[in-house]
Design a protein around this motif. Structure first.
Motif, short mmCIF file in Angstrom:
data_model
loop_
_atom_site.label_atom_id
_atom_site.label_comp_id
_atom_site.label_asym_id
_atom_site.label_seq_id
_atom_site.Cartn_x
_atom_site.Cartn_y
_atom_site.Cartn_z
N GLY A 265 -1.02 4.34 -13.39
CA GLY A 265 -0.95 3.26 -12.40
C GLY A 265 -1.57 3.71 -11.09
N ALA A 266 -2.76 4.28 -11.17
CA ALA A 266 -3.40 4.89 -10.00
C ALA A 266 -3.66 3.88 -8.89
CB ALA A 266 -4.71 5.55 -10.42
N ASP A 267 -3.82 2.61 -9.23
CA ASP A 267 -4.06 1.59 -8.21
C ASP A 267 -2.78 0.93 -7.72
OD1 ASP A 267 -6.85 1.96 -8.36
OD2 ASP A 267 -6.97 0.64 -10.11
N VAL A 268 -1.65 1.41 -8.22
CA VAL A 268 -0.35 0.82 -7.86
C VAL A 268 0.45 1.77 -6.98
CG1 VAL A 268 1.83 -0.09 -8.75
CG2 VAL A 268 -0.31 -0.55 -9.98
N TYR B 187 8.36 13.57 -15.84
CA TYR B 187 7.30 13.19 -16.78
C TYR B 187 6.82 11.78 -16.47
CZ TYR B 187 5.81 10.97 -21.20
OH TYR B 187 5.16 10.23 -22.17
N MET B 188 7.78 10.87 -16.26
CA MET B 188 7.45 9.48 -16.00
C MET B 188 6.74 9.29 -14.66
SD MET B 188 8.17 7.18 -18.29
CE MET B 188 8.38 5.75 -17.22
N SER B 189 7.22 9.95 -13.61
CA SER B 189 6.58 9.76 -12.31
C SER B 189 5.14 10.27 -12.33
CB SER B 189 7.39 10.45 -11.20
OG SER B 189 7.50 11.84 -11.42
N THR B 190 4.90 11.39 -13.03
CA THR B 190 3.54 11.90 -13.16
C THR B 190 2.66 10.92 -13.92
OG1 THR B 190 4.44 14.15 -13.23
CG2 THR B 190 2.15 13.87 -13.92
N LEU B 191 3.15 10.44 -15.05
CA LEU B 191 2.35 9.54 -15.88
C LEU B 191 2.13 8.20 -15.18
CD1 LEU B 191 0.93 9.46 -18.60
CD2 LEU B 191 3.05 8.62 -19.64
N CYS B 192 3.13 7.74 -14.44
CA CYS B 192 2.97 6.48 -13.70
C CYS B 192 1.88 6.59 -12.64
CB CYS B 192 4.29 6.08 -13.04
SG CYS B 192 5.50 5.34 -14.17
N LEU B 193 1.84 7.72 -11.93
CA LEU B 193 0.82 7.90 -10.90
C LEU B 193 -0.58 7.94 -11.52
CD1 LEU B 193 0.31 8.42 -7.86
CD2 LEU B 193 0.41 10.87 -8.37
N LEU B 194 -0.68 8.50 -12.73
CA LEU B 194 -1.99 8.60 -13.39
C LEU B 194 -2.39 7.30 -14.06
CD1 LEU B 194 -1.52 12.14 -15.00
CD2 LEU B 194 -2.77 11.57 -12.91
N PRO C 152 0.64 13.33 -19.87
CA PRO C 152 -0.05 13.37 -18.57
C PRO C 152 -1.24 14.32 -18.53
CG PRO C 152 2.33 13.38 -18.25
CD PRO C 152 2.09 13.52 -19.72
N LEU C 153 -1.21 15.37 -19.35
CA LEU C 153 -2.31 16.34 -19.37
C LEU C 153 -3.67 15.68 -19.58
CD1 LEU C 153 -1.00 19.31 -21.55
CD2 LEU C 153 -1.20 19.19 -19.08
N PHE C 154 -3.68 14.58 -20.32
CA PHE C 154 -4.95 13.99 -20.73
C PHE C 154 -5.41 12.85 -19.82
CE2 PHE C 154 -2.97 15.56 -24.77
CZ PHE C 154 -3.75 16.71 -24.85
N TYR C 155 -4.73 12.67 -18.68
CA TYR C 155 -5.11 11.58 -17.77
C TYR C 155 -5.33 12.09 -16.35
CZ TYR C 155 -3.64 8.62 -21.61
OH TYR C 155 -3.52 8.03 -22.85
N THR C 156 -5.54 13.38 -16.20
CA THR C 156 -5.67 13.95 -14.85
C THR C 156 -6.91 13.44 -14.12
OG1 THR C 156 -6.69 15.89 -15.88
CG2 THR C 156 -4.34 16.03 -15.33
N ASP C 157 -7.94 13.00 -14.86
CA ASP C 157 -9.14 12.45 -14.21
C ASP C 157 -8.82 11.22 -13.38
OD1 ASP C 157 -10.80 14.36 -15.24
OD2 ASP C 157 -11.48 13.16 -16.94
N ALA C 158 -7.70 10.55 -13.70
CA ALA C 158 -7.39 9.28 -13.05
C ALA C 158 -6.63 9.46 -11.74
CB ALA C 158 -6.57 8.41 -13.99
N LEU C 159 -6.27 10.69 -11.38
CA LEU C 159 -5.45 10.90 -10.19
C LEU C 159 -6.15 10.42 -8.92
CD1 LEU C 159 -2.86 12.07 -8.93
CD2 LEU C 159 -4.06 14.25 -8.70
N GLU D 263 0.82 -1.22 0.00
CA GLU D 263 0.00 0.00 0.00
C GLU D 263 0.85 1.27 0.00
OE1 GLU D 263 -3.32 -0.11 -0.25
OE2 GLU D 263 -3.04 -2.29 -0.45
N ARG D 264 2.16 1.10 0.17
CA ARG D 264 3.03 2.28 0.27
C ARG D 264 4.17 2.18 -0.75
NH1 ARG D 264 5.02 3.16 6.17
NH2 ARG D 264 5.20 0.88 6.19
N VAL D 265 3.83 2.40 -2.00
CA VAL D 265 4.82 2.43 -3.08
C VAL D 265 4.70 3.76 -3.81
CG1 VAL D 265 5.64 1.37 -5.22
CG2 VAL D 265 4.78 -0.08 -3.36
N GLY D 266 5.78 4.53 -3.82
CA GLY D 266 5.80 5.82 -4.50
C GLY D 266 6.83 5.83 -5.61
N ILE D 267 6.86 6.93 -6.36
CA ILE D 267 7.81 7.06 -7.46
C ILE D 267 8.15 8.53 -7.64
CG2 ILE D 267 5.95 7.19 -9.20
CD1 ILE D 267 7.87 5.65 -11.11
N TRP D 268 9.41 8.80 -8.00
CA TRP D 268 9.79 10.19 -8.25
C TRP D 268 10.81 10.26 -9.38
CZ3 TRP D 268 13.95 13.73 -7.70
CH2 TRP D 268 15.16 13.19 -7.27
#
Length: 719
Positions: free
Chosen positions: A600-603, A591-598, A643-650, A579-584
């Motif tokens: 891979g929102a459940d990861v 760019y990658m950390s933002t896109l991964c969070l969006l 990433p601009l087009f996946y902000t709904d998934a945050l 439950e505690r996995v982050g990325i930076w």
């Protein structure tokens, strides 16, 4: 999990503090001082010693044997030069003062000419700060750039001649690269003397039609100012580049015919040892490279080598073309057999002969030694994690289907590099378990002496509790085996469950998973109880053409798949708190950390993005089009992974940090992401650094950045 290596842990109790790695440089290893060739002297080198002068040292003993210039002999205001350049014959020394940076590699400075015979010190130019002073090979002239025009000074009389007159800010640049050439081709100069000193070849950029980018500079005055410069974004107009030759004998300029296509690149210009003017021509899509020779009488050009690629040609470098003296032969890298290897070619044509072969790709060429008939180069050493220094003979017969011979001159496995100076070279070696070491060698490989072994750093490390670093591999979603490393907390206990912070860059041909020594932010986080993980996914270097170029036209897609797969692999380990996995990451990594969070929102539960690209349409033409093609040909590729087009998934926590004066990845990227998140109704955290560029430093900014990130990780990962 396959463990491939680890850092020996020192068993003392002193913890790593954030200031140690973010501000103080507590664990920064020492390098070696620059060793400059002394013309006509093969036994000695020169080096600048602050407060004393430019001194002469023996290669064999390292002892000072003389002085080229004593600073106390100069007027008091000129006793602290920042650097120096020696003329090819050794008579003149250009002393540099007060350098003012422009972009990543460019700057202007005041230069004084010191004559070692007359002991006179005179200004190079009455104009003040100039750029790119370059001695002619016969040491009688210096060419330089001032206000986008080229000048030549005759050193015997100090008379100045203006070569060009049409230079103007944000219009025409003569002799100095524009922003995008400097950044993406690493081109540092546009001035090139012929071996006989008669001709000065130069590049000219007409950026009149390139659109300007404007940045507010907040400063300390009542009203902000504005900085404007030419920045071609993907698909937009580039500067028109042309190649010219100034004939110092006839005082005439000749424009070289570089072809009918105006929308192209000329990323390198080089004179052969025989006095032939050659240059590189690259089409806008960067998938067709040609080497040409120019006729100095007519300006006509003739192609003598070319390469094509279904995706792109790797970024041109200073070492791409290596001439074999007194012959029409030259050495170039090529991926024609699937990995980047060296080939021997002739300007007269014929089939290239392969010099190196195998899975270990060539990373760079150092030099060609005509006496030995050997080329010295850096290449991977049995693994993408290791880089070694090698030499190979160009005289070997081609043995089809067999590995061509190479001699390894580096002594240990890890990250090895070399700097060549006449009859000697400095060998640098390091690995995960060994701090950097530098030794001086003669060309026969014999070690002359130890230059630096960082023994003081070793002693310092003994007082700290250092986390353990392990390499591992796992099978990614494509079936490829991916390389990674872990930095484990001090006192790691496999029966406990730890939070994980993934770090990465992930850009094309980059590598983070290397067998190198480091104590930095990774180790600091691990000392706080976080497992740090890094994985080099598809698109990264050292694995051959197919692995590297599979991301072409779809930057972000496969890389994100691999980072998400790596996170899931780690979540499946019993010692990871899933439950505690982050990325930076920073820049491409942001760019990658933002896109991964969006995506891979459940990861991922959190991400930190520093100076991120948020849409490749916002980035510069050369870099972006090399890996993505032109936007008009690949609109889908540009938009599907923005990433601009996946902000709904945050879902998780997101921290974005950016400098407002970032001339590379514009602050526009973060502002557009901010607007998209606002419209999506998604809360996130934003921190800006006024007037800071892409590297975010100065007046405590770097320490502030890491402190803020550390607090964010504490709140959202160490909860």
């Amino acid at each position: 999990m396959v463990v491939a290596g680890q850092l020996v842990t020192h068993g003392q109790s002193r913890p790593i503090e954030l200031a140690d790695v973010a501000e103080k440089g507590t664990f920064a290893p020492k390098g070696v001082m620059a060793m400059r060739l002394i013309p006509g002297d093969r036994a000695h080198y020169s080096a600048l010693k602050a407060g004393m002068g430019i001194l002469r040292y023996s290669y064999e003993t390292g002892e000072q044997t003389g002085t080229l210039l004593t600073f106390t002999d100069l007027p008091e205001s000129y006793r602290k030069p920042s650097d120096y350049i020696t003329s090819p014959n050794g008579r003149y020394i250009l002393l540099e003062y007060g350098p003012e940076p422009l972009y990543r590699r460019s700057y202007s400075a005041d230069f004084q000419v010191y004559d070692t015979q007359s002991k006179a010190l005179v200004p190079l130019s009455a104009h003040g700060k100039v750029r790119l002073p370059t001695f002619s090979p016969n040491s009688t002239q210096v060419a330089y750039v001032w206000k986008n025009n080229i000048y030549i000074v005759e050193l015997g009389t100090m008379l100045e001649e203006q070569v060009t007159s049409d230079g103007a800010v944000n219009q025409v640049i003569n002799g100095a690269p524009d922003w995008v050439y400097e950044e993406e081709f690493a081109l540092t100069t546009g001035l090139f003397w012929s071996p006989d000193s008669r001709y000065l070849a130069y590049l000219r950029w007409d950026e009149s039609d390139v659109r300007e980018y404007a940045m507010p500079i907040y400063g300390e005055a009542l009203y902000p100012t504005e900085y404007r410069y030419k920045y071609p974004k993907a698909g937009e107009k580039n500067a028109l580049i042309s190649l010219h030759v100034y004939d110092g004998k006839n005082l005439k300029n000749l424009k070289i015919n570089t072809g009918l296509e105006a929308d192209q690149y000329l990323p390198r210009v080089q004179w052969s040892p025989r006095g032939e003017l050659t240059y590189m021509r690259l089409n806008r899509e960067q998938n067709h490279l040609e080497l040409l020779q120019a006729d100095l009488n007519t300006g006509k050009s003739t192609v003598f080598f070319e390469e094509r690629d279904a995706c792109y040609i790797e970024e041109p470098t200073d070492w791409y073309l290596t001439f074999v003296p007194d012959s029409p032969l030259f050495i170039v890298p090529s991926e024609r057999d699937g990995t980047r290897q060296l080939y021997l070619c002739s300007m007269k044509g014929g089939e290239p002969q392969q010099i190196t072969r195998g899975r270990d790709e060539v990373k760079r060429v150092y030099e060609f030694n005509p006496t030995e008939g050997t080329v010295y180069y850096q290449a991977y050493d049995g693994s993408p994690l290791n880089l070694g220094v090698f030499r190979a003979s160009i005289l070997q017969k081609k043995r089809k289907g067999k590995k061509l011979g190479r001699e390894r001159i580096s002594e240990s496995q890890g990250i090895c590099s070399a700097t060549f100076m006449g009859d000697y070279y400095v060998l640098g070696q390091q690995s995960v378990g060994e701090v950097p070491k530098y030794t001086l060698h003669s060309l026969n490989g014999k070690q002359i002496r130890l230059l630096e072994d960082n023994h003081e750093l070793k002693a310092k490390l003994a007082a700290y509790a250092l986390p353990e670093k392990r390499f591992f591999t796992f099978r990614g979603p494509s079936g490829d085996t991916l390389n990674g490393y872990l930095v484990l907390p001090v006192g790691y206990d496999s029966t406990k469950r730890y939070p994980v912070m993934m770090t990465q860059y992930s850009g094309p041909n980059s590598q983070e998973v290397l067998n190198r020594w480091e104590v930095g932010f990774d180790q600091y986080l691990a000392s706080r109880g976080v497992v740090v993980a890094c994985v080099d996914g598809r698109g990264t270097g050292g694995r051959g053409r197919e692995f590297r170029k599979c991301t072409y036209g779809q930057l972000g897609k496969l890389e994100v798949e691999d980072q998400i797969a790596a996170a899931k692999y780690l979540q499946a380990q019993p010692w990871v708190d899933a439950e505690r996995v982050g990325i930076w990451g920073w820049s491409y990594g942001g760019y990658m950390s933002t896109l991964c969070l969006l995506r891979g929102a459940d990861v991922f539960c959190m991400a930190v993005a520093v100076a991120p690209v948020t849409n490749w349409r916002f980035y510069d033409s050369i870099y972006t089009e090399r890996y993505m093609g032109l936007p008009r040909h690949n609109a889908k590729g540009y938009d599907e992974n923005a990433p601009l087009f996946y902000t709904d998934a945050l879902k998780g926590k997101l921290l974005v940090m950016h400098g407002t004066a970032d001339d590379n990845v514009h602050f526009q990227n973060t502002m557009r992401l901010t607007e998209a998140l606002i419209r999506a109704g998604k809360q996130f955290d934003l921190f800006t650094f006024p007037d800071r560029n892409h590297f975010i430093y100065g007046y405590g900014a770097r320490g502030y950045l890491y402190t803020h990130m550390d607090q964010y990780i504490t709140e959202n990962l160490l909860r």
